[in-house]
Write a protein that holds these residues in place. Structure first.
Motif, PDB file in Angstrom:
ATOM      1  N   GLN A  91      60.427  -0.110  62.100  1.00  0.00           N
ATOM      2  CA  GLN A  91      61.831   0.277  62.309  1.00  0.00           C
ATOM      3  C   GLN A  91      61.957   1.781  62.489  1.00  0.00           C
ATOM      4  OE1 GLN A  91      64.157  -1.301  59.054  1.00  0.00           O
ATOM      5  NE2 GLN A  91      64.335  -3.306  60.041  1.00  0.00           N
ATOM      6  N   PRO A  92      62.995   2.213  63.185  1.00  0.00           N
ATOM      7  CA  PRO A  92      63.240   3.661  63.304  1.00  0.00           C
ATOM      8  C   PRO A  92      63.310   4.297  61.930  1.00  0.00           C
ATOM      9  CG  PRO A  92      64.652   2.453  64.804  1.00  0.00           C
ATOM     10  CD  PRO A  92      63.970   1.416  63.954  1.00  0.00           C
ATOM     11  N   GLY A  93      62.665   5.465  61.808  1.00  0.00           N
ATOM     12  CA  GLY A  93      62.600   6.151  60.530  1.00  0.00           C
ATOM     13  C   GLY A  93      61.410   5.752  59.681  1.00  0.00           C
ATOM     14  N   GLY A  94      60.697   4.723  60.109  1.00  0.00           N
ATOM     15  CA  GLY A  94      59.561   4.217  59.354  1.00  0.00           C
ATOM     16  C   GLY A  94      58.280   4.994  59.609  1.00  0.00           C
ATOM     17  N   SER A  95      57.210   4.525  58.970  1.00  0.00           N
ATOM     18  CA  SER A  95      55.905   5.184  59.066  1.00  0.00           C
ATOM     19  C   SER A  95      54.829   4.181  59.439  1.00  0.00           C
ATOM     20  CB  SER A  95      55.534   5.822  57.718  1.00  0.00           C
ATOM     21  OG  SER A  95      56.443   6.824  57.354  1.00  0.00           O
ATOM     22  N   LEU A  96      53.769   4.723  60.013  1.00  0.00           N
ATOM     23  CA  LEU A  96      52.623   3.904  60.407  1.00  0.00           C
ATOM     24  C   LEU A  96      51.404   4.816  60.415  1.00  0.00           C
ATOM     25  CD1 LEU A  96      52.799   0.895  61.216  1.00  0.00           C
ATOM     26  CD2 LEU A  96      52.821   1.611  63.611  1.00  0.00           C
ATOM     27  N   ARG A  97      50.236   4.272  60.072  1.00  0.00           N
ATOM     28  CA  ARG A  97      49.007   5.052  60.176  1.00  0.00           C
ATOM     29  C   ARG A  97      48.045   4.354  61.118  1.00  0.00           C
ATOM     30  NH1 ARG A  97      44.340   6.863  55.823  1.00  0.00           N
ATOM     31  NH2 ARG A  97      43.725   4.668  56.059  1.00  0.00           N
TER      32      ARG A  97
END
Lengths: 115, 112
Positions: free
Chosen positions: A13-19
């Motif tokens: 989602q917008p504002g989220g994080s991912l690595r």
């Protein structure tokens, strides 16, 4: 044979994080710079970030500066891209590439930022 | 930032005929070491990009010799001496002399 295998993409989602991760093999990972390049759907290539070999100076595109962090773990021969505060315009296939001259590329991992 | 301008946008070519793609940079790509860091990449449909040429005119391993790069300063060219069906795709130039690294917008090569 140089191999680069990206992983970690997905829907966020917008504002989220991912690595994202990129497992490297076939060369001495620790001495080479490594880069991330992205390609939005149907669009051209955009350089995202590079980390130097050795001490590992880092460089970022203005579009991701302050939100993305590139790093590497030489014990695991793995490159990372931590992506925070994700926006819809970050939706793209993300490729890792060997060195600043992008001599070899992985197959890419798709990141989709959408609610 | 260094702006890389490619032309044409689209290049329809007859099999066996030559093709040429132009790439111009908004400033000189000569680095302080005297070398020019201009590369060319090929992206076939559905595939990852692949580097063809580095430092203006050096072919990567496995790249057919029908591909050649030339140029200097701010003006560069990729030439395909005789286009084959496997050459269909999008071609990008890229400069790695200056930060941030920048790509051209791409040239789509297709068969007439």
């Amino acid at each position: 044979e140089v191999q680069l295998l990206e992983s970690g993409g997905g829907l966020v989602q917008p504002g989220g994080s991912l690595r994202l991760s990129c497992a490297a093999s076939g060369f001495t990972f620790s001495i080479y710079s490594m880069s991330w390049v992205r390609q939005a759907p149907g669009k051209g290539l955009e350089w995202v970030s590079t980390i130097g070999g050795g001490a590992g100076n880092t460089y970022y595109a203005d579009s991701v500066k302050g939100r993305f962090t590139i790093s590497r773990d030489t014990s695991k021969n793995t490159l990372y891209l931590q992506m925070n505060s994700l926006r819809a315009e970050d939706t793209a296939v993300y490729y890792c590439a060997k060195d600043q001259q992008l001599a070899y590329w992985g197959q890419g991992t798709l990141v989709t930022v959408s609610s | 930032d260094v702006v890389m301008t490619q032309s044409p946008l689209s290049l329809p070519v007859t099999l066996g005929q030559p093709a040429s793609i132009s790439c111009r940079s908004s400033q000189s790509l000569v680095y302080s070491d005297g070398k020019t860091y201009l590369s060319w990449f090929q992206q076939r449909p559905g595939q990852s990009p692949r580097r063809l040429i580095y430092k203006v005119s050096n072919r990567d391993s496995g790249v057919p010799d029908r591909f050649s790069g030339s140029g200097s300063g701010t003006d560069f060219t990729l030439k395909i001496s005789r286009v084959e069906a496997e050459d269909v795709g999008v071609y990008y130039c890229m400069q790695t002399t200056h930060w941030p690294l920048t790509f051209g917008g791409g040239t789509k090569v297709e068969i007439k």
